[in-house]
Motif scaffolding. Structure first.
Motif, mmCIF file in Angstrom:
data_model
loop_
_atom_site.group_PDB
_atom_site.id
_atom_site.type_symbol
_atom_site.label_atom_id
_atom_site.label_comp_id
_atom_site.label_asym_id
_atom_site.label_seq_id
_atom_site.Cartn_x
_atom_site.Cartn_y
_atom_site.Cartn_z
ATOM 1 N N ALA A 1 0.863 -1.179 0.000
ATOM 2 C CA ALA A 1 0.000 0.000 0.000
ATOM 3 C C ALA A 1 0.898 1.228 0.000
ATOM 4 N N CYS A 2 0.716 2.091 -0.982
ATOM 5 C CA CYS A 2 1.454 3.350 -1.030
ATOM 6 C C CYS A 2 0.576 4.432 -0.412
ATOM 7 N N ILE A 3 1.099 5.100 0.601
ATOM 8 C CA ILE A 3 0.339 6.057 1.400
ATOM 9 C C ILE A 3 1.147 7.335 1.582
ATOM 10 N N VAL A 4 0.635 8.255 2.387
ATOM 11 C CA VAL A 4 1.351 9.473 2.771
ATOM 12 C C VAL A 4 1.861 9.306 4.192
ATOM 13 N N ALA A 5 3.126 9.633 4.413
ATOM 14 C CA ALA A 5 3.714 9.569 5.751
ATOM 15 C C ALA A 5 4.379 10.891 6.087
ATOM 16 N N TYR A 6 4.527 11.159 7.369
ATOM 17 C CA TYR A 6 5.127 12.431 7.791
ATOM 18 C C TYR A 6 5.748 12.307 9.170
ATOM 19 N N ASN A 7 6.627 13.252 9.478
ATOM 20 C CA ASN A 7 7.272 13.335 10.782
ATOM 21 C C ASN A 7 6.618 14.481 11.545
ATOM 22 N N LYS A 8 5.898 14.154 12.608
ATOM 23 C CA LYS A 8 5.109 15.154 13.335
ATOM 24 C C LYS A 8 5.973 16.269 13.902
ATOM 25 N N LYS A 9 7.170 15.928 14.314
ATOM 26 C CA LYS A 9 8.068 16.957 14.850
ATOM 27 C C LYS A 9 8.490 17.912 13.729
ATOM 28 N N ALA A 10 8.773 17.362 12.553
ATOM 29 C CA ALA A 10 9.212 18.190 11.432
ATOM 30 C C ALA A 10 8.079 19.057 10.886
ATOM 31 N N THR A 11 6.836 18.587 11.010
ATOM 32 C CA THR A 11 5.686 19.378 10.532
ATOM 33 C C THR A 11 5.092 20.242 11.649
ATOM 34 N N LYS A 12 5.752 20.214 12.831
ATOM 35 C CA LYS A 12 5.295 20.984 14.005
ATOM 36 C C LYS A 12 3.860 20.601 14.384
ATOM 37 N N GLY A 13 3.616 19.307 14.346
ATOM 38 C CA GLY A 13 2.325 18.782 14.765
ATOM 39 C C GLY A 13 1.252 18.798 13.705
ATOM 40 N N LYS A 14 1.565 19.315 12.543
ATOM 41 C CA LYS A 14 0.587 19.405 11.466
ATOM 42 C C LYS A 14 0.427 18.051 10.788
ATOM 43 N N ASP A 15 -0.808 17.600 10.611
ATOM 44 C CA ASP A 15 -1.062 16.352 9.905
ATOM 45 C C ASP A 15 -0.936 16.568 8.401
ATOM 46 N N VAL A 16 -0.312 15.630 7.736
ATOM 47 C CA VAL A 16 -0.203 15.655 6.274
ATOM 48 C C VAL A 16 -0.972 14.443 5.761
ATOM 49 N N SER B 1 4.660 25.213 3.747
ATOM 50 C CA SER B 1 5.360 24.886 4.993
ATOM 51 C C SER B 1 6.215 23.630 4.859
ATOM 52 N N LEU B 2 5.993 22.868 3.810
ATOM 53 C CA LEU B 2 6.767 21.648 3.578
ATOM 54 C C LEU B 2 7.824 21.827 2.492
ATOM 55 N N LYS B 3 7.921 23.001 1.942
ATOM 56 C CA LYS B 3 8.766 23.236 0.763
ATOM 57 C C LYS B 3 10.208 22.786 1.006
ATOM 58 N N GLY B 4 10.692 22.003 0.066
ATOM 59 C CA GLY B 4 12.067 21.522 0.121
ATOM 60 C C GLY B 4 12.269 20.343 1.043
ATOM 61 N N ARG B 5 11.193 19.869 1.634
ATOM 62 C CA ARG B 5 11.311 18.758 2.593
ATOM 63 C C ARG B 5 10.322 17.635 2.267
ATOM 64 N N VAL B 6 10.082 17.454 0.980
ATOM 65 C CA VAL B 6 9.119 16.463 0.503
ATOM 66 C C VAL B 6 9.823 15.500 -0.457
ATOM 67 N N SER B 7 9.486 14.231 -0.348
ATOM 68 C CA SER B 7 9.992 13.276 -1.338
ATOM 69 C C SER B 7 8.840 12.427 -1.869
ATOM 70 N N MET B 8 8.997 11.985 -3.113
ATOM 71 C CA MET B 8 8.082 11.027 -3.727
ATOM 72 C C MET B 8 8.909 9.840 -4.184
ATOM 73 N N LEU B 9 8.255 8.816 -4.669
ATOM 74 C CA LEU B 9 8.943 7.551 -4.934
ATOM 75 C C LEU B 9 9.409 7.417 -6.381
ATOM 76 N N THR B 10 10.487 6.687 -6.566
ATOM 77 C CA THR B 10 10.994 6.418 -7.911
ATOM 78 C C THR B 10 10.179 5.338 -8.614
ATOM 79 N N GLU B 11 9.253 4.709 -7.894
ATOM 80 C CA GLU B 11 8.368 3.712 -8.482
ATOM 81 C C GLU B 11 7.238 4.433 -9.206
ATOM 82 N N MET B 12 7.235 4.365 -10.525
ATOM 83 C CA MET B 12 6.309 5.147 -11.337
ATOM 84 C C MET B 12 4.848 4.897 -10.993
ATOM 85 N N THR B 13 4.461 3.624 -10.839
ATOM 86 C CA THR B 13 3.048 3.334 -10.623
ATOM 87 C C THR B 13 2.531 3.954 -9.332
ATOM 88 N N ASP B 14 3.344 3.947 -8.285
ATOM 89 C CA ASP B 14 2.902 4.496 -6.998
ATOM 90 C C ASP B 14 2.808 6.012 -7.034
#
Length: 413
Positions: free
Chosen positions: A192-207, A218-231
Motif C-alpha cells: 500500500a502506497c500512502i502518505v507519511a510524515y514526521n510530526k516533529k518536522a511538521t510541528k504537529g501538522k497532519d499531512v 510549509s513543507l517546501k524543500g522537505r518532501v519526497s516522492m517515490l521512484t516507483e512510477m506506478t505508486d
C-alpha cells in the motif's frame, strides 16, 4: 465426470473462486487437464491432489525438464529485508529454515532484487534467449510480474502442488488484472502506497494528501516522492480525481505536469527508493509518499512518525512470486510458495516484514505473536480500508515504455 474429482472440497472451492475472480482465464483445455490430473496418478501426501506430469505450459512457455526430485535445491531471488530473521542469529530465517526441514529442499536465498527494472534488465537476456536464468523463484512487483507473464517468460503454476495457496489466498487477491485467476503468480505480500510524515518536522501538522505534498509551502524543500512510477503517478492521479485503474494518456501527462511544477518550484526535494526512511525519521524529510510496511516498522522506533490513507484513496498492489521460464526446479518452487500459505508461516513472515498479509487464517495466528499487529489496518486491512485501495491499470508494452520514459525524465534518471 466432475472437473475437480479428487480435490479436497476446500481446495476445489478455492480454485473455483480463483477462476471466477479471474474472469474464466483458464482455457477449456487447461480445465480438462486439471480434471485429468485429479482423476489419475498418485496423490500428494495429505491433500488428495495428484502431481503434475509433462508440460505445464498451456498458454505459457514450453516447460524445461524439472529436476526437483533429483536436485533438492531451490534458487530464490527476493528483495532485501523482505523475510523474517532470527533476532539473535541474523543468519537464520525461521520460516525458511522450517521449509528446508519440512521439504528436504536446500534454499539458496539471494537478496538481489533491488529495483524492478534493474532486475528485469539482469534476467531479460536469458529469458529472451530461452535460457535458464539461474533462478527458480523470483519476487517482483505486480506490474513487472505482469510484463514477464505477458511476454511468455513465466511458468504456469500447477494447483495440484499448491493446496494451501489455492485454499488460503484471500479473495481480494484472486482478482489480479496482470494475472487473471492467479495462473502464474501468488502474492508474497500486499503493498500500500500512502502518505507519511514526521510530526516533529511538521510541528504537529497532519499531512494527509498528495496536494499538501505538492503545494503546502510549509513543507517546501522537505518532501519526497517515490521512484516507483506506478505508486507516484497513481497517487497523484487519485488526488486529481482520476481513477488509476482507468486513466488515459492525457490523465497521465496532466499528473506528470503537476509533479514537474513541484520539482521546478523546489517543493519536492527528491525522488527516492527505500532510502527515504532515514531522512523521514530524522526529520530532514518532513513528509513523503511511503510504503505502508516500512511505516509500520518505522513507527515502532519513532513515535513521531504519522501516516494517512488519503481520502482520495491509496495505491494497492502486490509483490508476487513467480517461476521464470526454463527454471530447473519448479516443483521445489511451488512447494515453497505453498509453505508460505500456511497461516502460521504467513503470520510469522508478516510479523517481521509488516506488509499486508494475503493469507486467510494468518490474522488468528498473528494474535498469538503480536495482538497490536493483528489489529493494524496496514497489515490486516478491514473492509473499509480495502475499499479505498486502487490498482494501477495494466499497460501494453508500447504504452508502458512511453510512460516509463516520461517518468524517468521527470525524476532525472
Amino acid at each position: 465426470m466432475d472437473l475437480y474429482d479428487g480435490m479436497p472440497e476446500p481446495v476445489r472451492a478455492a480454485w473455483e473462486r480463483s477462476l471466477t475472480h479471474g474472469r474464466a482465464a483458464m482455457s477449456r483445455r487447461r480445465l480438462l487437464r486439471a480434471a485429468s490430473l485429479a482423476a489419475g496418478g498418485g496423490l500428494l501426501a495429505g491433500c488428495g491432489i495428484p502431481p503434475a506430469a509433462g508440460n505445464r505450459g498451456g498458454e505459457g512457455p514450453e516447460a524445461a525438464p524439472d529436476h526437483s526430485k533429483k536436485e533438492r535445491v531451490l534458487n530464490f531471488a527476493n528483495w532485501p529485508l523482505y523475510i523474517d530473521v532470527d533476532d539473535k542469529n541474523k543468519s537464520k530465517r525461521p520460516t525458511l529454515d522450517r521449509f528446508e526441514r519440512r521439504s528436504g529442499v536446500k534454499v539458496k536465498y539471494v537478496e538481489d532484487v533491488n529495483d524492478n527494472n534493474e532486475f528485469y534488465g539482469k534476467i531479460k537476456p536469458q529469458l529472451a534467449a530461452g535460457q535458464d536464468t539461474g533462478r527458480d523463484l523470483v519476487c517482483l512487483s505486480d506490474w513487472m510480474a505482469g510484463r514477464v507473464i505477458r511476454q511468455g517468460w513465466a511458468q504456469r503454476l500447477d494447483p495440484a502442488n499448491l493446496p494451501h495457496a489455492v485454499t488460503n489466498l484471500e479473495d481480494r487477491f484472486r482478482t489480479a488484472a496482470h494475472d487473471p485467476g492467479r495462473q502464474f503468480s501468488y502474492p508474497w505480500a500486499g503493498t500500500a502506497c500512502i502518505v507519511a510524515y514526521n510530526k516533529k518536522a511538521t510541528k504537529g501538522k497532519d499531512v494527509t494528501s498528495v496536494r499538501q505534498l505538492l503545494e503546502d509551502d510549509s513543507l517546501k524543500g522537505r518532501v519526497s516522492m517515490l521512484t516507483e512510477m506506478t505508486d507516484t503517478m497513481g497517487l497523484t492521479m487519485l488526488d486529481m480525481g482520476v481513477n488509476p485503474e482507468r486513466f488515459t494518456a492525457d490523465d497521465f501527462d496532466a499528473a506528470l505536469a503537476r509533479i514537474q511544477k513541484a520539482v521546478d518550484s523546489k517543493q519536492l526535494r527528491r525522488f527516492s527508493g527505500n532510502d527515504y526512511l532515514d531522512e523521514l525519521s530524522s526529520g530532514d524529510i518532513a513528509a513523503c509518499l511511503a510504503w505502508a510496511g516500512d511505516i509500520v516498522q518505522l513507527k515502532l522506533d519513532n513515535p513521531d512518525i504519522g501516516f494517512a490513507l488519503p481520502e482520495s484513496g491509496y495505491l494497492f498492489g502486490t509483490d508476487d512470486l513467480l517461476v521464470p521460464a526454463k527454471a530447473r526446479h519448479q516443483d521445489n518452487a511451488e512447494a515453497l510458495i505453498d509453505h508460505y500459505y500456511r497461516p502460521k508461516e504467513a503470520a510469522e513472515l508478516a510479523a517481521w516484514i509488516n506488509y499486508i498479509c494475503p493469507v486467510t487464517g494468518a490474522k488468528a495466528e498473528m494474535e498469538k505473536i503480536d495482538k497490536d499487529l493483528a489489529e493494524d489496518p496496514l497489515v490486516f486491512p478491514d473492509e473499509k480500508t480495502v475499499s479505498r485501495g486502487k490498482n494501477f491499470r495494466p499497460m501494453d508494452e508500447k504504452e508502458e515504455t512511453g510512460f516509463q520514459q516520461k517518468f524517468a525524465t521527470l525524476i532525472g534518471s
